[in-house]
Design an enzyme around this catalytic site. Sequence first.
Site, PDB file in Angstrom:
ATOM      1  N   LYS A   5      -6.001  61.065  81.666  1.00  0.00           N
ATOM      2  CA  LYS A   5      -4.778  60.003  80.805  1.00  0.00           C
ATOM      3  C   LYS A   5      -5.086  58.959  79.480  1.00  0.00           C
ATOM      4  CE  LYS A   5      -0.825  56.853  80.533  1.00  0.00           C
ATOM      5  NZ  LYS A   5      -0.838  56.099  78.969  1.00  0.00           N
ATOM      6  N   TRP A   6      -4.985  59.399  78.388  1.00  0.00           N
ATOM      7  CA  TRP A   6      -6.262  59.302  77.286  1.00  0.00           C
ATOM      8  C   TRP A   6      -5.203  57.575  76.379  1.00  0.00           C
ATOM      9  CZ3 TRP A   6      -9.946  62.399  75.737  1.00  0.00           C
ATOM     10  CH2 TRP A   6     -10.039  63.188  76.356  1.00  0.00           C
TER      11      TRP A   6
END
Length: 358
Positions: free
Chosen positions: A31-32
Amino acid sequence: MHLPVMPPVKPMLAKAVHEVPRAPGLTYEPKWDGFRCIVFRDGDELELGSRNDRPLTRYFPELVELLRAALPDRCVVDGEIVVVTDDGLDFDTLQNRLHPAASRVKKLAEETPASFVAFDLLALGDRDLMGESFRERRRLLEGILSGALSRVHLTPVTEDPDLAQDWFTRFEGAGFDGVMAKPGDEPYEQDKRVMWKVKHERTADCVVAGYRMHKDGVGIGSLLLGLFDDEGRLHHVGVASSFTAARRKELVTELAPLRERALENHPWRDWAEAQTEAGGRMPGGVSRWTGTKDLSWEPLRTELVAEVRYEHVLSGRFRHGGRLVRFRADRTPESCTYGQLEEVAPAELAALFPEVTP
């Protein structure tokens, strides 16, 4: 611009869960921690759309040129804009890129260039792919985007939940938000929470140094939190919010005694006085996204300790707003120091971002 999927597009969303899901048929990704962005390209025309329907194109001119070189002539790609440093993803620097002056935008594009991470494909040529399964969309995305382009990247994926758990732990120190889990057989559903996100959560005891009223003007919207450094200075580290309407009203009564003579020895007294001189706004506190938002605050005597749940720390502050767990009468404000925060060594980023110095 004429594409089978036209802007604006509401990005597909995720539900928060507390551990990595292990159901059959799931695909996992890091998850960026950046700006969600959907890229629309039709020949020379290219538009960067945000999740709030606010265009990002003018703020990232260097990405416009990179994406023109990296993407097919006609496509729509879902992804994330990030700023990568040798120490990890830097969200503070990314936020600074949203500047109104064109000259400043040009300067920042050269000094702190952004990268783009692609993780979904919504259209290709004349084909609308939103009704296709994620597994098919990912296959097509891999076919149009290599993993070795300068500052334009294809997010890694796995179907192994154990590897996803490893990412969750190992990438945290580099500023990653956590792990995403996507059903491999599902279509792209705009503005619906059909994915899952696992984010880091832990607690810290913080000094309650003030509060902001809720936008309804009736109750307290957020508590201003502080932690002491090694020299005994109290730093603002973030807020605790997301109270129910009933709890917002209760907090007004609970905190009222701490308002008396709050500024006499308050460590943020200069900040409060500057707010008054500025007409009720915190100096430097206006958001680029919500410039009309009232950020005035009410100081409290720094005698109350709150246990707060947070996700992770970035540049000495909670990256996202915290949540109040409880007030702690058994803790003294002086015990609320940065030393209690868990620090995780940065993960090696060079494998994901070739532009990072190994």
